[in-house]
Structures are given as structure tokens and as C-alpha cells.
Design a protein around this motif. Structure first.
Motif, short mmCIF file in Angstrom:
data_model
loop_
_atom_site.label_atom_id
_atom_site.label_comp_id
_atom_site.label_asym_id
_atom_site.label_seq_id
_atom_site.Cartn_x
_atom_site.Cartn_y
_atom_site.Cartn_z
N ARG A 48 7.06 2.12 15.64
CA ARG A 48 5.23 2.77 15.58
C ARG A 48 4.95 3.59 14.38
NH1 ARG A 48 6.95 6.28 21.79
NH2 ARG A 48 6.28 4.13 22.85
N LEU A 49 5.78 3.83 14.27
CA LEU A 49 5.17 3.99 12.45
C LEU A 49 4.91 3.02 11.80
CD1 LEU A 49 4.56 6.06 10.63
CD2 LEU A 49 7.40 5.95 10.43
N ALA A 50 5.67 2.07 11.12
CA ALA A 50 4.92 0.79 11.44
C ALA A 50 3.51 0.39 11.80
CB ALA A 50 5.98 -0.44 11.52
N TRP A 51 3.55 -0.25 12.91
CA TRP A 51 2.76 -0.22 13.71
C TRP A 51 0.92 0.30 12.99
CZ3 TRP A 51 -0.29 2.32 18.02
CH2 TRP A 51 -0.86 1.36 18.40
N VAL A 52 1.51 1.56 13.19
CA VAL A 52 0.12 2.43 12.48
C VAL A 52 -0.31 2.15 11.57
CG1 VAL A 52 -0.42 4.55 12.28
CG2 VAL A 52 0.17 4.47 14.08
N LEU A 53 0.93 2.07 10.81
CA LEU A 53 0.87 1.19 9.27
C LEU A 53 -0.07 0.18 8.49
CD1 LEU A 53 3.61 3.70 7.62
CD2 LEU A 53 1.17 4.44 7.36
N ILE A 64 -7.37 10.42 7.49
CA ILE A 64 -7.19 10.82 6.55
C ILE A 64 -6.93 9.44 5.22
CG2 ILE A 64 -6.45 12.11 4.25
CD1 ILE A 64 -6.42 14.47 5.92
N LEU A 65 -5.70 8.96 5.83
CA LEU A 65 -4.93 7.84 5.03
C LEU A 65 -5.36 6.43 5.33
CD1 LEU A 65 -2.23 7.01 3.69
CD2 LEU A 65 -1.34 6.40 6.38
N ALA A 66 -6.31 6.54 6.45
CA ALA A 66 -7.02 5.27 6.11
C ALA A 66 -8.47 5.41 5.65
CB ALA A 66 -7.40 4.63 7.87
N ASP A 67 -9.10 6.62 5.28
CA ASP A 67 -10.33 6.78 4.41
C ASP A 67 -10.18 6.98 2.97
OD1 ASP A 67 -12.61 7.55 3.75
OD2 ASP A 67 -12.80 9.77 5.09
N PRO A 68 -11.20 5.72 1.96
CA PRO A 68 -10.50 5.09 1.08
C PRO A 68 -11.68 5.96 0.29
CG PRO A 68 -12.05 3.74 2.40
CD PRO A 68 -11.36 4.40 3.77
N ALA A 113 0.76 -1.05 0.10
CA ALA A 113 0.54 -0.21 -0.09
C ALA A 113 1.01 1.13 0.22
CB ALA A 113 -1.05 0.24 1.48
N VAL A 114 1.68 1.15 0.82
CA VAL A 114 2.99 2.24 1.05
C VAL A 114 3.83 2.41 -0.67
CG1 VAL A 114 4.86 3.00 1.92
CG2 VAL A 114 3.29 2.37 3.20
N ARG A 115 4.43 1.76 -0.89
CA ARG A 115 4.42 1.70 -2.30
C ARG A 115 2.92 2.11 -3.47
NH1 ARG A 115 7.24 -3.84 -3.90
NH2 ARG A 115 8.38 -3.22 -2.01
N THR A 124 -1.41 -1.16 11.29
CA THR A 124 -3.03 -1.23 11.41
C THR A 124 -3.48 -0.52 10.31
OG1 THR A 124 -1.82 -0.55 12.87
CG2 THR A 124 -4.68 -0.53 13.58
N ILE A 125 -3.27 0.20 9.60
CA ILE A 125 -3.82 1.32 8.70
C ILE A 125 -4.55 0.40 7.44
CG2 ILE A 125 -4.29 2.63 6.81
CD1 ILE A 125 -2.58 4.20 9.20
#
Ligand SMILES: [Zn+2]
Length: 272
Positions: free
Chosen positions: A262-267, A117-121, A53-55, A269-270
Motif C-alpha cells: 500500500r505504501l508503494a501504491w500510494v507513492l 503535502i507530499l503530492a503538493d508541488p 521522485a523518492v530518491r 499514485t502521487i
């Protein structure tokens, strides 16, 4: 303009450009190294789904480490984003509190906003791409202790100190000074810090949210403002050296490792 005039003008422009590029302005968060190292630690910990998703959101060949410094680069063009990099909580306060959030936003609020915002499709691709870049940077910034705790001195920017005999300020010491004393390239920083992250620590750190992480920064900021030997509060012109480095580098290193985890964990989770 005659020839001599032109040469003079060119010299003047050159001198002005040089002055601007070497000028020491207020520091803006972890230095380039700190942001990139935390970005890379995060990237290495993404699940395959989050990595894809990040890529997909980032430009071709762009890594999370690459975009971790973007928010500092656009700060001049996006003046409204200036206050989002920190939150001013007096170091005398026991805890972070919502009352410290200014109406223009702060790092705690913006981590929450951009995560949503990032999690909102339903948001556009451009909005989510920008949200990812801001989120990465602000999760990192809020782990820099003096981005949360301050003593009426813009997070230590106005507290001039001597660091290993060089003129600096407390904010700059924490952004980059502590790390710069260790002569180590980025890749080795990532390796060294990654080795310290045991599965137990990663699990312990992968919880809570920006308010909890702000509390941690505030607690460390209190130490940052003290002489580690005498415990006296630092005064303008304080001479900091090996003692300060030895007491605080491990704390700064841990904050970078936590920011990455934590950044990895947040991403993760999203993007389950
Ligand atoms: Zn920043």
C-alpha cells in the motif's frame, strides 16, 4: 572532585546511560525490523517515476527502508507527533469512526495529511521530504493491529503478558515479539514476505484508504486480545507461547506485506 569521586561519577553516569538504553518504555509501532521490511517491500514495488521522485527527496544513499524508522527516532524531539502513530478505537467497536479522532491528530488523519503535502508541488522540498518520511512510517504503523484497536490499555502497552516465558506486553509482542521468534535476518524476511504477494493480492490490497486499513487492523486486534485456543480474552499475566505465535504470526506477516504494497501504491499514485 577527587580521583575516587570522579571514578564513582563516571561509573554512575555509565550505569544511568545503560539503564536508559535498556529500559523498556512504551512501544512505538512495529519494531525496527518490521518498519524496515515494509519499507523495502514498498521500495521494490515503486514505478521508475516514483522511485526517481523518492530518491530525489531523500538524502544521498538513503532508502525508503532507512527512513521508515525516522518518525520513531524524532518522537522525543517532536512531542506533538506522539499521538500520530496510533488511534484509540475500543476493540468492542464494529468499525473505525471519525469520532475517535482526537484534536491533536491520529494515524488515520496523518496518513491523509502527509499524503496531501507530499503530492503538493507548491510545498517546499523540506516539507515534502518530511511528509514522505512521516507517510512511510504511519502507513506502516496503522497496519500494526494494536495501533488501532485497544482495550483501555494504551494499545496493549499496559497489558503485561509472558511471551515464551519472558516478561513482555501485548503491544511489544505484536511490534517485534512474533517476528523475533523466527531467527531470520532482514533480507530473508523481505524475500519471504515478497514471495507471498501475488499480483492478485497486490491488486486486491491496492485500494481503499486509511479508514479501510484501520478497520482491518481493528478486526485483527480483536483476535490479538484472545487466547487462540480457548477464545477467552487475555488477562494480565497471560502466558503466551507457540500456540499464540502460530495463530498470529501469519496475520502479522500479512500486515507487513500489505503495508509495503500500500505504501508503494500510494507513492506510485502521487508520482505517476
Ligand atoms: Zn510509530
Amino acid at each position: 572532585m577527587d580521583g575516587i569521586g570522579r571514578v564513582k561519577a563516571v561509573r554512575l553516569i555509565f550505569a544511568a546511560t545503560l539503564a536508559a538504553s535498556t529500559m523498556i518504555g512504551p512501544a512505538w509501532g512495529w519494531g525496527r525490523l518490521g518498519h524496515r521490511v515494509a519499507g523495502k517491500i514498498a521500495e521494490d514495488r515503486l514505478t521508475p517515476a516514483a522511485r526517481a521522485a523518492v530518491r530525489d527527496l531523500l538524502g544521498p544513499g538513503e532508502s525508503l527502508a532507512d527512513v521508515s524508522t525516522w518518525a520513531d527516532e524524532v518522537r522525543r524531539d517532536r512531542p506533538e507527533s506522539g499521538p500520530w502513530h496510533y488511534v484509540n478505537v475500543p476493540i468492542s467497536e464494529p468499525k473505525y469512526d471519525r469520532k475517535f479522532e482526537p484534536k491533536e491528530g491520529c494515524v488515520v488523519v496523518k496518513v491523509e495529511d502527509f499524503r496531501k503535502i507530499l503530492a503538493d508541488p507548491r510545498k517546499s522540498r523540506a516539507e515534502r521530504q518530511e511528509a514522505l518520511k512521516f507517510l512511510a512510517h504511519f502507513v506502516q504503523d496503522m497496519h500494526q493491529p494494536v495501533h488501532v484497536g485497544h482495550r483501555d490499555d494504551r494499545g496493549g502497552n499496559d497489558l503485561q503478558v509472558q511471551f515464551f516465558g519472558q516478561g513482555s506486553n501485548l503491544h511489544r509482542v505484536w511490534d517485534s515479539g512474533l517476528f523475533d521468534q523466527v531467527n531470520r535476518p532482514e533480507k530473508e524476511w523481505v524475500e519471504a514476505l515478497s514471495k507471498t504477494i501475488t499480483p492478485e493480492l497486490a491488486a486486491e490490497w491496492s485500494r481503499g484508504g486509511p479508514v479501510d486499513w484501520a478497520d482491518e487492523s481493528l478486526a485483527i486486534a480483536r483476535k490479538a486480545y484472545r487466547n487462540p485456543f480457548t477464545q477467552n480474552e487475555l488477562k494480565k499475566g497471560a502466558r503466551l507461547g507457540q500456540e499464540y505465535e502460530d495463530a498470529n504470526l501469519p496475520l502479522a506477516e500479512r500486515r507487513l506485506a500489505q503495508a509495503g504494497v500500500r505504501l508503494a501504491w500510494v507513492l506510485n499514485t502521487i508520482f505517476p
